[in-house]
Design a protein around this motif. Structure first.
Motif, PDB file in Angstrom:
ATOM      1  N   TYR A 159       0.687  -1.156  -0.008  1.00 15.48           N
ATOM      2  CA  TYR A 159       0.067   0.026   0.075  1.00 15.48           C
ATOM      3  C   TYR A 159       0.794   1.214   0.062  1.00 15.48           C
ATOM      4  CZ  TYR A 159      -3.271   3.537   1.928  1.00 15.48           C
ATOM      5  OH  TYR A 159      -3.779   4.608   2.340  1.00 15.48           O
TER       6      TYR A 159
ATOM      7  N   GLN B 131       0.253   5.493  -0.957  1.00 17.78           N
ATOM      8  CA  GLN B 131      -0.693   6.225  -1.180  1.00 17.78           C
ATOM      9  C   GLN B 131      -0.432   7.915  -1.147  1.00 17.78           C
ATOM     10  OE1 GLN B 131      -3.733   6.335  -3.098  1.00 17.78           O
ATOM     11  NE2 GLN B 131      -5.242   5.565  -1.541  1.00 17.78           N
TER      12      GLN B 131
ATOM     13  N   TRP C 106      -6.594   1.782  -2.853  1.00 14.53           N
ATOM     14  CA  TRP C 106      -6.900   1.118  -1.357  1.00 14.53           C
ATOM     15  C   TRP C 106      -7.388   0.020  -1.660  1.00 14.53           C
ATOM     16  CZ3 TRP C 106      -9.956  -0.374   2.559  1.00 14.53           C
ATOM     17  CH2 TRP C 106      -9.408   0.138   3.676  1.00 14.53           C
TER      18      TRP C 106
END
Length: 155
Positions: free
Chosen positions: A119, A121, A146
């Motif tokens: 992940y 972001q 996500w």
């Protein structure tokens, strides 16, 4: 909600430039420091009792979370529950600006999902701070990333 981030240059590096304790930017930066450090008391104290959080999309964290308890025990708990606590979880504020009670923040966040997928972001949020506490946050991010990184494959 503990974190093992190695990059924690949020409020520690930036708050020195803020005018006064309790100023909106400082409140938001202190909140980010607390998230990175897993400091539950400061996280809780950062939110007004009737604070609200909104996140776009149809993810487990999407929608409006009303009240400090829902923000912390709903929104934040749900988000962190999708991350592998045995792996590094981090956030780094990359830009912050504001005027009056409105604060805009950009940050990078990272971790590994319980799915085993990475992940990474870039997030943006608009905070409203009154009387030294966050009363609202509207967060914008790549909801598809996500979901791909943090939500298990749907059957």
């Amino acid at each position: 909600m503990t974190s093992t981030a190695t990059e924690t240059e949020t409020a520690t590096d930036t708050a020195e430039n803020s005018p006064a304790a309790g100023a909106p930017k400082e409140v938001v930066l202190r909140y980010f420091d607390a998230l990175v450090a897993g400091d539950q008391d400061v996280i809780r104290d950062s939110w007004a009792e009737d604070g609200s959080c909104w996140y776009a999309g149809d993810l487990p964290i999407s929608g409006t979370w009303q009240g400090r308890d829902q923000v912390i025990n709903g929104f934040l708990a749900t988000a962190f529950a999708h991350l592998d606590p045995e792996r590094e979880i981090g956030a780094r504020v990359t830009n912050i600006f504001g005027e009056g009670e409105q604060v805009s923040v950009e940050w990078d966040s990272w971790g590994t999902g319980r799915t085993g997928r990475p992940y990474r972001q870039k997030n943006t949020a608009i905070f409203t701070v009154r009387d030294g506490a966050i009363v609202s946050m509207r967060e914008y991010a790549d909801t598809q990333h996500w979901e791909r990184a943090l939500v298990a494959e749907r059957g």
